[in-house]
Structures are given as structure tokens and as C-alpha cells.
Design a protein around this motif. Structure first.
Motif, PDB file in Angstrom:
ATOM      1  N   THR A  30       0.845  -1.191   0.000  1.00  0.00           N
ATOM      2  CA  THR A  30       0.000   0.000   0.000  1.00  0.00           C
ATOM      3  C   THR A  30       0.878   1.236   0.000  1.00  0.00           C
ATOM      4  O   THR A  30       1.787   1.354   0.828  1.00  0.00           O
ATOM      5  CB  THR A  30      -0.927   0.034   1.229  1.00  0.00           C
ATOM      6  OG1 THR A  30      -1.763  -1.131   1.208  1.00  0.00           O
ATOM      7  CG2 THR A  30      -1.790   1.285   1.255  1.00  0.00           C
ATOM      8  N   TRP A  49     -10.776  11.225   1.038  1.00  0.00           N
ATOM      9  CA  TRP A  49      -9.902  10.906   2.167  1.00  0.00           C
ATOM     10  C   TRP A  49     -10.498  11.374   3.488  1.00  0.00           C
ATOM     11  O   TRP A  49     -10.089  10.924   4.536  1.00  0.00           O
ATOM     12  CB  TRP A  49      -8.525  11.519   1.981  1.00  0.00           C
ATOM     13  CG  TRP A  49      -7.693  10.774   0.995  1.00  0.00           C
ATOM     14  CD1 TRP A  49      -7.885   9.504   0.548  1.00  0.00           C
ATOM     15  CD2 TRP A  49      -6.549  11.253   0.304  1.00  0.00           C
ATOM     16  NE1 TRP A  49      -6.924   9.167  -0.375  1.00  0.00           N
ATOM     17  CE2 TRP A  49      -6.088  10.218  -0.538  1.00  0.00           C
ATOM     18  CE3 TRP A  49      -5.861  12.441   0.322  1.00  0.00           C
ATOM     19  CZ2 TRP A  49      -4.980  10.350  -1.345  1.00  0.00           C
ATOM     20  CZ3 TRP A  49      -4.751  12.574  -0.483  1.00  0.00           C
ATOM     21  CH2 TRP A  49      -4.319  11.540  -1.310  1.00  0.00           C
ATOM     22  N   TYR A  57      -1.839   9.507   3.587  1.00  0.00           N
ATOM     23  CA  TYR A  57      -3.115   8.850   3.303  1.00  0.00           C
ATOM     24  C   TYR A  57      -2.878   7.667   2.379  1.00  0.00           C
ATOM     25  O   TYR A  57      -2.096   7.773   1.427  1.00  0.00           O
ATOM     26  CB  TYR A  57      -4.079   9.846   2.635  1.00  0.00           C
ATOM     27  CG  TYR A  57      -4.317  11.052   3.500  1.00  0.00           C
ATOM     28  CD1 TYR A  57      -5.347  11.063   4.425  1.00  0.00           C
ATOM     29  CD2 TYR A  57      -3.478  12.159   3.422  1.00  0.00           C
ATOM     30  CE1 TYR A  57      -5.554  12.160   5.246  1.00  0.00           C
ATOM     31  CE2 TYR A  57      -3.669  13.254   4.232  1.00  0.00           C
ATOM     32  CZ  TYR A  57      -4.707  13.253   5.146  1.00  0.00           C
ATOM     33  OH  TYR A  57      -4.894  14.333   5.961  1.00  0.00           O
ATOM     34  N   ASP A  60      -5.708   4.508  -2.946  1.00  0.00           N
ATOM     35  CA  ASP A  60      -6.547   3.442  -3.487  1.00  0.00           C
ATOM     36  C   ASP A  60      -6.010   3.070  -4.867  1.00  0.00           C
ATOM     37  O   ASP A  60      -5.962   3.896  -5.774  1.00  0.00           O
ATOM     38  CB  ASP A  60      -7.991   3.926  -3.584  1.00  0.00           C
ATOM     39  CG  ASP A  60      -8.961   2.863  -4.056  1.00  0.00           C
ATOM     40  OD1 ASP A  60      -8.525   1.825  -4.608  1.00  0.00           O
ATOM     41  OD2 ASP A  60     -10.167   3.077  -3.886  1.00  0.00           O
ATOM     42  N   GLU A  61      -5.598   1.826  -5.026  1.00  0.00           N
ATOM     43  CA  GLU A  61      -4.988   1.370  -6.278  1.00  0.00           C
ATOM     44  C   GLU A  61      -5.889   1.586  -7.480  1.00  0.00           C
ATOM     45  O   GLU A  61      -5.401   1.799  -8.587  1.00  0.00           O
ATOM     46  CB  GLU A  61      -4.623  -0.111  -6.175  1.00  0.00           C
ATOM     47  CG  GLU A  61      -3.523  -0.399  -5.189  1.00  0.00           C
ATOM     48  CD  GLU A  61      -3.247  -1.883  -5.035  1.00  0.00           C
ATOM     49  OE1 GLU A  61      -3.924  -2.701  -5.677  1.00  0.00           O
ATOM     50  OE2 GLU A  61      -2.342  -2.223  -4.269  1.00  0.00           O
ATOM     51  N   SER A  62      -7.199   1.557  -7.294  1.00  0.00           N
ATOM     52  CA  SER A  62      -8.118   1.727  -8.422  1.00  0.00           C
ATOM     53  C   SER A  62      -8.061   3.140  -8.997  1.00  0.00           C
ATOM     54  O   SER A  62      -8.523   3.374 -10.109  1.00  0.00           O
ATOM     55  CB  SER A  62      -9.548   1.387  -8.007  1.00  0.00           C
ATOM     56  OG  SER A  62     -10.047   2.350  -7.100  1.00  0.00           O
ATOM     57  N   ARG A  63      -7.499   4.081  -8.277  1.00  0.00           N
ATOM     58  CA  ARG A  63      -7.385   5.462  -8.744  1.00  0.00           C
ATOM     59  C   ARG A  63      -6.106   5.704  -9.547  1.00  0.00           C
ATOM     60  O   ARG A  63      -5.923   6.781 -10.106  1.00  0.00           O
ATOM     61  CB  ARG A  63      -7.456   6.416  -7.571  1.00  0.00           C
ATOM     62  CG  ARG A  63      -8.777   6.313  -6.839  1.00  0.00           C
ATOM     63  CD  ARG A  63      -8.881   7.364  -5.776  1.00  0.00           C
ATOM     64  NE  ARG A  63     -10.077   7.223  -4.985  1.00  0.00           N
ATOM     65  CZ  ARG A  63     -11.263   7.728  -5.305  1.00  0.00           C
ATOM     66  NH1 ARG A  63     -11.408   8.373  -6.414  1.00  0.00           N
ATOM     67  NH2 ARG A  63     -12.295   7.566  -4.507  1.00  0.00           N
TER      68      ARG A  63
END
Length: 78
Positions: A30, A49, A57, A60-63
Motif C-alpha cells: 500500500t 480521504w 493517506y 486506493d490502487e483503483s485510482r
């Protein structure tokens, strides 16, 4: 899906042409972003967030659109 490694630490995080932060740490795959001062509130709102007292922070990997040798690029459509 993005896969972060220790070599990503220190890379700038960009959205479009704007630098929004830096990968401060990668822990257990992460990435944690330290947002740039001055745009923190806008970035928090854009990335959902919320209000936190911490300086970093989780990203998010999808971003993530791409991880290059020089930067981490976020998707512009969120």
C-alpha cells in the motif's frame, strides 16, 4: 491493478498536469501519499480521504492510471 514497491517511495503523485503529493511510504503493497500543502483540502475531497490528523493517506490502487520510473499518475476521471 497498481502494484507498489519500496522503489516508488519519493515519487511525485500527479493528476493531469498537477502534482498532488508524493509517495511517502510503501507498506505491505500500500502506497501512502503525503499531499502538497496548499491543495490538501481539494485533494482530500477529490479522493474521499475525509478529515484525518495524519500527514499521509493510503492511495486506493483503483485510482492509479500508471506507475512510471518518474511518477505515479492518477486517473483524471474519478
Amino acid at each position: 491493478m497498481a502494484q507498489f514497491s519500496d522503489s516508488d517511495e519519493g515519487k511525485p503523485v500527479t493528476m493531469g498536469d498537477e502534482k498532488v503529493g508524493m509517495i511517502a511510504e510503501v507498506e505491505h503493497g500500500t502506497a501512502y501519499v503525503d499531499p502538497d500543502a496548499g491543495i490538501t483540502d481539494r485533494i482530500k475531497a477529490t479522493l474521499d480521504w475525509g478529515d484525518r490528523d495524519e500527514d499521509t493517506y493510503p492511495l486506493d490502487e483503483s485510482r492509479v492510471d500508471a506507475i512510471t520510473d518518474d511518477e505515479v499518475r492518477l486517473r483524471s476521471e474519478m
